[in-house]
Write a protein that holds these residues in place. Sequence first.
Motif, PDB file in Angstrom:
ATOM      1  N   PRO A 108       0.126  29.703   8.905  1.00 60.84           N
ATOM      2  CA  PRO A 108       1.600  29.649   8.885  1.00 60.84           C
ATOM      3  C   PRO A 108       2.256  30.976   8.502  1.00 60.84           C
ATOM      4  O   PRO A 108       3.431  31.180   8.774  1.00 60.84           O
ATOM      5  CB  PRO A 108       1.922  28.552   7.866  1.00 60.84           C
ATOM      6  CG  PRO A 108       0.640  28.152   7.238  1.00 60.84           C
ATOM      7  CD  PRO A 108      -0.489  28.720   8.013  1.00 60.84           C
TER       8      PRO A 108
ATOM      9  N   VAL B 239       2.176  32.496  12.212  1.00 63.40           N
ATOM     10  CA  VAL B 239       2.897  31.705  13.206  1.00 63.40           C
ATOM     11  C   VAL B 239       3.854  30.774  12.461  1.00 63.40           C
ATOM     12  O   VAL B 239       3.460  29.721  11.972  1.00 63.40           O
ATOM     13  CB  VAL B 239       1.916  30.882  14.072  1.00 63.40           C
ATOM     14  CG1 VAL B 239       2.664  30.088  15.124  1.00 63.40           C
ATOM     15  CG2 VAL B 239       0.882  31.794  14.723  1.00 63.40           C
ATOM     16  N   PRO B 240       5.132  31.176  12.376  1.00 57.87           N
ATOM     17  CA  PRO B 240       6.078  30.405  11.552  1.00 57.87           C
ATOM     18  C   PRO B 240       6.246  28.951  12.022  1.00 57.87           C
ATOM     19  O   PRO B 240       6.500  28.079  11.193  1.00 57.87           O
ATOM     20  CB  PRO B 240       7.396  31.179  11.689  1.00 57.87           C
ATOM     21  CG  PRO B 240       6.993  32.559  12.122  1.00 57.87           C
ATOM     22  CD  PRO B 240       5.731  32.406  12.912  1.00 57.87           C
ATOM     23  N   ASP B 241       6.110  28.670  13.321  1.00 59.22           N
ATOM     24  CA  ASP B 241       6.300  27.276  13.741  1.00 59.22           C
ATOM     25  C   ASP B 241       4.967  26.520  13.865  1.00 59.22           C
ATOM     26  O   ASP B 241       4.884  25.493  14.530  1.00 59.22           O
ATOM     27  CB  ASP B 241       7.146  27.178  15.020  1.00 59.22           C
ATOM     28  CG  ASP B 241       6.336  27.477  16.272  1.00 59.22           C
ATOM     29  OD1 ASP B 241       5.384  28.278  16.172  1.00 59.22           O
ATOM     30  OD2 ASP B 241       6.643  26.901  17.338  1.00 59.22           O
TER      31      ASP B 241
ATOM     32  N   ARG C  52       2.051  23.956  13.227  1.00 59.20           N
ATOM     33  CA  ARG C  52       2.249  22.539  12.964  1.00 59.20           C
ATOM     34  C   ARG C  52       1.166  22.040  12.015  1.00 59.20           C
ATOM     35  O   ARG C  52       0.002  22.403  12.156  1.00 59.20           O
ATOM     36  CB  ARG C  52       2.146  21.831  14.315  1.00 59.20           C
ATOM     37  CG  ARG C  52       2.221  20.348  14.310  1.00 59.20           C
ATOM     38  CD  ARG C  52       2.197  19.900  15.783  1.00 59.20           C
ATOM     39  NE  ARG C  52       2.212  18.456  15.908  1.00 59.20           N
ATOM     40  CZ  ARG C  52       1.147  17.691  15.721  1.00 59.20           C
ATOM     41  NH1 ARG C  52      -0.003  18.214  15.397  1.00 59.20           N
ATOM     42  NH2 ARG C  52       1.255  16.379  15.865  1.00 59.20           N
TER      43      ARG C  52
ATOM     44  N   ARG D 243       0.070  34.228  18.432  1.00 59.68           N
ATOM     45  CA  ARG D 243       1.340  33.553  18.727  1.00 59.68           C
ATOM     46  C   ARG D 243       1.409  33.145  20.194  1.00 59.68           C
ATOM     47  O   ARG D 243       1.858  32.051  20.530  1.00 59.68           O
ATOM     48  CB  ARG D 243       2.528  34.458  18.392  1.00 59.68           C
ATOM     49  CG  ARG D 243       2.700  34.649  16.908  1.00 59.68           C
ATOM     50  CD  ARG D 243       4.084  35.207  16.567  1.00 59.68           C
ATOM     51  NE  ARG D 243       4.040  35.769  15.224  1.00 59.68           N
ATOM     52  CZ  ARG D 243       3.996  37.071  14.955  1.00 59.68           C
ATOM     53  NH1 ARG D 243       4.061  37.969  15.926  1.00 59.68           N
ATOM     54  NH2 ARG D 243       3.908  37.492  13.715  1.00 59.68           N
TER      55      ARG D 243
ATOM     56  N   HIS E 157      -0.813  30.162  20.790  1.00 59.43           N
ATOM     57  CA  HIS E 157      -0.203  29.017  20.120  1.00 59.43           C
ATOM     58  C   HIS E 157       0.902  28.434  21.005  1.00 59.43           C
ATOM     59  O   HIS E 157       1.025  27.219  21.153  1.00 59.43           O
ATOM     60  CB  HIS E 157       0.351  29.491  18.767  1.00 59.43           C
ATOM     61  CG  HIS E 157       0.620  28.403  17.790  1.00 59.43           C
ATOM     62  ND1 HIS E 157       1.863  27.826  17.651  1.00 59.43           N
ATOM     63  CD2 HIS E 157      -0.190  27.776  16.908  1.00 59.43           C
ATOM     64  CE1 HIS E 157       1.795  26.897  16.706  1.00 59.43           C
ATOM     65  NE2 HIS E 157       0.573  26.840  16.244  1.00 59.43           N
ATOM     66  N   ASP E 158       1.672  29.311  21.660  1.00 62.02           N
ATOM     67  CA  ASP E 158       2.719  28.868  22.594  1.00 62.02           C
ATOM     68  C   ASP E 158       2.117  28.243  23.850  1.00 62.02           C
ATOM     69  O   ASP E 158       2.546  27.174  24.290  1.00 62.02           O
ATOM     70  CB  ASP E 158       3.582  30.062  23.032  1.00 62.02           C
ATOM     71  CG  ASP E 158       4.608  30.431  21.980  1.00 62.02           C
ATOM     72  OD1 ASP E 158       4.765  29.642  21.014  1.00 62.02           O
ATOM     73  OD2 ASP E 158       5.234  31.498  22.111  1.00 62.02           O
TER      74      ASP E 158
ATOM     75  N   GLU F  33       1.068  24.931  23.386  1.00 59.57           N
ATOM     76  CA  GLU F  33       2.165  24.114  22.840  1.00 59.57           C
ATOM     77  C   GLU F  33       1.782  23.455  21.529  1.00 59.57           C
ATOM     78  O   GLU F  33       1.931  22.254  21.334  1.00 59.57           O
ATOM     79  CB  GLU F  33       2.610  23.077  23.884  1.00 59.57           C
ATOM     80  CG  GLU F  33       3.208  23.752  25.114  1.00 59.57           C
ATOM     81  CD  GLU F  33       3.443  22.791  26.275  1.00 59.57           C
ATOM     82  OE1 GLU F  33       3.471  21.573  26.034  1.00 59.57           O
ATOM     83  OE2 GLU F  33       3.606  23.280  27.411  1.00 59.57           O
TER      84      GLU F  33
ATOM     85  N   GLY G 153       3.076  24.287  18.612  1.00 57.45           N
ATOM     86  CA  GLY G 153       4.133  24.434  17.617  1.00 57.45           C
ATOM     87  C   GLY G 153       4.775  23.126  17.209  1.00 57.45           C
ATOM     88  O   GLY G 153       4.687  22.112  17.902  1.00 57.45           O
ATOM     89  N   ALA G 154       5.434  23.158  16.069  1.00 53.82           N
ATOM     90  CA  ALA G 154       6.094  21.977  15.532  1.00 53.82           C
ATOM     91  C   ALA G 154       7.176  21.478  16.483  1.00 53.82           C
ATOM     92  O   ALA G 154       7.470  20.287  16.534  1.00 53.82           O
ATOM     93  CB  ALA G 154       6.710  22.315  14.174  1.00 53.82           C
ATOM     94  N   THR G 155       7.756  22.391  17.277  1.00 56.08           N
ATOM     95  CA  THR G 155       8.840  22.011  18.163  1.00 56.08           C
ATOM     96  C   THR G 155       8.344  21.589  19.546  1.00 56.08           C
ATOM     97  O   THR G 155       9.005  20.850  20.239  1.00 56.08           O
ATOM     98  CB  THR G 155       9.840  23.174  18.326  1.00 56.08           C
ATOM     99  OG1 THR G 155       9.098  24.360  18.621  1.00 56.08           O
ATOM    100  CG2 THR G 155      10.642  23.372  17.066  1.00 56.08           C
TER     101      THR G 155
END
Length: 415
Positions: free
Chosen positions: A203, A206-208, A210, A398, A401-402, A405, A407-409
């Motif tokens: 974290p 990668v701020p988002d 999960r 990052r 991670h994108d 998918e 991420g938390a969002t």
Amino acid sequence: VTSAELQAAPAFGTDAQAGVGEIVVMKFGGTSVGDPERIKQVAERLVAARDRGARVVGVIAAMGQTTDQLLDLARQVSPRPDARELDMLLSVGERISCALVAMAVRDLGREAISLTGSQAGIITDTVHGQARIVEVRARRVRKALTDDYVVLVAGFQGMSEAKDITTLGKGGADTSAVALAASLGASACELYTDVDGVFSADPRVVPDARRLPSVSYDEMLDLAASGAGVLQLRSIEFARNHRVRLHVRSTLGEPGTWIVEEDESVAEAIISGVAHTTEALYRVQGPDPAELFTALANRQVSPDTIIQSGADTIVFSAPLEDRGVTAAALDALGATWSERDDLAKVSVVGAAMKGHPGIAARTFETLRGLGIEPHFISTSPIRIAFYVPEDDVERAVRGLHDTFELGATGERQDA
Ligand code: ADP
Ligand code: MG
């Protein structure tokens, strides 16, 4: 090749039949006991668990930066401190925090006793700085629990078969806690840290990222071996071998992450996380593989990635902190060798990866899109790993991670 080698299950019986009821082992990391106020909060948490009826063992790490300060002090006195004396010194950190927690628990009206690793019966091999627990003689801890004490054990340390004080390596308090939980037949081992659990990536990078509600032992082993430093690798091996359920969580009361058997975890995702770590890479000519890796093993260096490159060249990676001993081993073999420390390893980990052929394609398309060239690619059924220039590592993590998918969002990639 992964460094997640199996730890032989030490032969100690659980004597849960002694009949003190449910036992909980709670481990607190350095941040959680970082100052007097937090030490009192840890005491409150231990007492609350006791008040709910469980017998409580607290495994305590050294406060904040204590271990680093002691290490620094040693280096100011001696450029290469003697390993036995260094362990003697470093073990002080956990004695301090553990005694302070015991005082705070007493002030809340519960009996408490602090114990060093050796008093708690943590018996290790003789490898100073990286000792392995070979046995837990938990009689004294069990007796204290029966006598209604909250028991505080200094993490990260033990006593060798030669009766010297040893330390268990970075993150060793995790393994102290799991070993005690196994030996006591505890219902769970709770590991309190400065994040809310195990995340899909570090974290801090990668701020988002999960939080993963649960992960299997095998996935967690691969994540930890790939650099997810939230738990010491050996603690997970231990938990798996002894079927100890782990609960990683923060003191803020968030739900955290359960590390359990595969069929118990809700591993519906193909990819559980992206991890990264820095390692030194060596290119070696001369010795054959058996000679080379025996020499490294004799010095307790555990190589990670190993690649045969050409007829007489081997490339392998090893922890940065082992650079001195690795160099000594290679020189002693008379090898021709060079070292690189400008690469970092990135790993994409997921238990369901094996049944999904597109993962490698998407991984390398993502890197191409970012203009990052991967080196020394290796795989296992649940991991794709490769090296990238250190300056590109955060972008790579990052980006992947994108792509997946995680991420938390984002939507999770479900099987
Ligand atoms: P403690 O002192 O409690 O043992 P550590 O510093 O050893 O805590 O471990 C927690 C740290 O692990 C976090 O602050 C985080 O930066 C790092 N970390 C790396 N990868 C992950 C991940 N996948 N999930 C959670 N934390 C991670
Ligand atoms: Mg830790």
